[in-house]
Design an enzyme around this catalytic site. Structure first.
Site, PDB file in Angstrom:
ATOM      1  N   TYR A  38       0.843  -1.141   0.071  1.00 58.92           N
ATOM      2  CA  TYR A  38       0.059  -0.024  -0.069  1.00 58.92           C
ATOM      3  C   TYR A  38       1.031   1.300   0.102  1.00 58.92           C
ATOM      4  CZ  TYR A  38      -4.335  -2.610   1.171  1.00 58.92           C
ATOM      5  OH  TYR A  38      -5.480  -3.470   1.368  1.00 58.92           O
ATOM      6  N   GLY A  39       2.039   1.025   0.594  1.00 57.67           N
ATOM      7  CA  GLY A  39       3.015   2.300   0.896  1.00 57.67           C
ATOM      8  C   GLY A  39       3.452   3.018  -0.565  1.00 57.67           C
ATOM      9  N   CYS A  69      -1.894  -1.499   9.648  1.00 56.40           N
ATOM     10  CA  CYS A  69      -0.956  -0.916   8.438  1.00 56.40           C
ATOM     11  C   CYS A  69      -0.652   0.574   8.734  1.00 56.40           C
ATOM     12  CB  CYS A  69      -1.629  -1.231   7.177  1.00 56.40           C
ATOM     13  SG  CYS A  69      -0.704  -0.538   5.895  1.00 56.40           S
ATOM     14  N   ASN A  70       0.447   0.815   8.844  1.00 54.40           N
ATOM     15  CA  ASN A  70       1.065   2.490   8.959  1.00 54.40           C
ATOM     16  C   ASN A  70       0.269   3.447   7.884  1.00 54.40           C
ATOM     17  OD1 ASN A  70       2.888   3.236  11.380  1.00 54.40           O
ATOM     18  ND2 ASN A  70       2.895   1.127  11.072  1.00 54.40           N
ATOM     19  N   THR A  71       0.404   2.860   6.679  1.00 60.62           N
ATOM     20  CA  THR A  71      -0.095   3.319   5.380  1.00 60.62           C
ATOM     21  C   THR A  71      -1.423   3.670   5.668  1.00 60.62           C
ATOM     22  OG1 THR A  71       1.873   2.348   4.422  1.00 60.62           O
ATOM     23  CG2 THR A  71       0.323   3.628   3.019  1.00 60.62           C
ATOM     24  N   GLU A 148      10.409  -8.859   3.616  1.00 55.00           N
ATOM     25  CA  GLU A 148       9.368 -10.084   2.812  1.00 55.00           C
ATOM     26  C   GLU A 148      10.523 -10.925   2.327  1.00 55.00           C
ATOM     27  OE1 GLU A 148       6.082  -8.080   0.929  1.00 55.00           O
ATOM     28  OE2 GLU A 148       5.436  -7.845   2.928  1.00 55.00           O
ATOM     29  N   THR A 181       4.629  -1.517   9.456  1.00 52.16           N
ATOM     30  CA  THR A 181       4.437  -2.823  10.257  1.00 52.16           C
ATOM     31  C   THR A 181       5.920  -3.774  10.176  1.00 52.16           C
ATOM     32  OG1 THR A 181       3.698  -3.283   7.983  1.00 52.16           O
ATOM     33  CG2 THR A 181       2.071  -3.010   9.581  1.00 52.16           C
TER      34      THR A 181
HETATM   35  N1  DGL Z   1       2.003  -2.339   5.876  1.00 54.98           N
HETATM   36  C1  DGL Z   1       2.608  -1.250   5.340  1.00 54.98           C
HETATM   37  C2  DGL Z   1       2.799  -0.105   6.455  1.00 54.98           C
HETATM   38  O1  DGL Z   1       2.929  -0.355   7.623  1.00 54.98           O
HETATM   39  C3  DGL Z   1       4.096  -1.709   4.844  1.00 54.98           C
HETATM   40  C4  DGL Z   1       3.676  -2.370   3.669  1.00 54.98           C
HETATM   41  C5  DGL Z   1       3.061  -1.776   2.368  1.00 54.98           C
HETATM   42  O2  DGL Z   1       3.846  -0.925   1.855  1.00 54.98           O
HETATM   43  O3  DGL Z   1       2.163  -2.040   2.306  1.00 54.98           O
HETATM   44  O4  DGL Z   1       3.036   1.051   6.218  1.00 54.98           O
END
Ligand code: DGL
Length: 261
Positions: A38-39, A69-71, A148, A181
């Site tokens: 998602y980032g 998810c932080n994003t 990953e 994450t």
């Molecule tokens: N889960 C995303 C986050 O915590 C990291 C992986 C992504 O870019 O989707 O920002």
């Protein structure tokens, strides 16, 4: 059930933290492995995915939602809070509170995906809470793929972490927020490269602590949460590497169940 979603498997760091802080609570996890990362995506897309993920968790019995998810937390929190009536937790606010609590000089660093860093959310929240805070941010786009791939202990990873942290080190940060994450899985290297005296804030532990606190203080919500110690892990795509990554994060073998989207 506690429903947790992430763009992929990194959010299992939040599940791991919840298993420690609230042992025995049933959980349902959804990792959007088919559409990760998602980032690198636009705000609109991450919001749309976050709505779909929340709907899936609620349809399958979740009574609280955790945006691991932080994003997603950076760009979709307002939409999710306005759209649903269940308690919703995001990972930014607890990490901000903890960082301000432990910071000695209010010289704070934040690392995350490009989307999280360019949203400016950590900086904004830190400064709202303490206007004296000086915040230095750095996007670290290569760290998610390295984790990953299972490259947690490779010399190349150490080199890249060192390079990403260099601009923050020159600012003499005293506290560093891991705003993604995946970064708790690199905590040792990050600590080493940031310097021993820098306090590391792990957003997965911070959110787990605040959920525990909430549940303990809201018995009507606590009563809704089953405590049979069962957790189901749903993903939107399964590959051998996904299974390996999931097992490595949780330090045990788990069964990933495929959701057709
Ligand atoms: N889960 C995303 C986050 O915590 C990291 C992986 C992504 O870019 O989707 O920002």
């Amino acid at each position: 059930m506690i429903g947790i979603f992430d763009s992929g498997l990194g959010g299992l760091t939040v599940v791991r933290a919840l298993m420690e802080r609230l042992p025995g609570y049933d959980m349902i996890y959804f990792g959007d492995t088919a559409r990760t990362p998602y980032g690198t995506k636009s705000r609109e897309t991450v919001i749309r995915y976050s709505i779909e993920n929340t709907d899936f968790l609620l349809e399958n019995g979740a009574s609280v939602i955790v945006m691991a998810c932080n994003t997603a937390s950076s760009v979709a929190t307002e939409t999710i809070l306005n759209r649903y009536s269940v308690p919703v937790f995001e990972v930014i606010t607890p990490a901000v509170a903890q960082a301000l609590q432990v910071s000695t000089g209010l010289n704070l660093g934040v690392i995350g995906t490009r989307a999280t860093i360019s949203s400016g959310i950590y900086e904004k929240k830190l400064k709202i809470k303490n206007k004296k805070a000086r915040v230095f941010s750095s996007p670290c786009p290569l760290l998610v793929p390295l984790v990953e791939e299972g490259w947690m202990n490779k010399p190349e990873t150490r080199m890249i972490v060192k390079k990403y942290l260099h601009p923050l080190k020159t600012r003499q940060i005293d506290t560093l927020i891991l705003g993604c994450t995946h970064y708790p899985l690199l905590k040792k290297i990050i600590q080493e490269k940031a310097g021993k005296r820098v306090k590391i804030i792990d957003s997965s532990l911070a959110v787990a602590g605040s959920i525990k606190n909430y549940v303990e203080n809201n018995p009507e919500v606590n009563d809704l949460l089953a405590k049979k110690g069962e957790t189901r892990f749903f993903v939107s795509d399964i590959t051998e590497q996904f299974s390996k990554t999931a097992n490595a994060i949780l330090n045990k073998n788990i069964v990933l169940e495929l959701v057709k989207k």
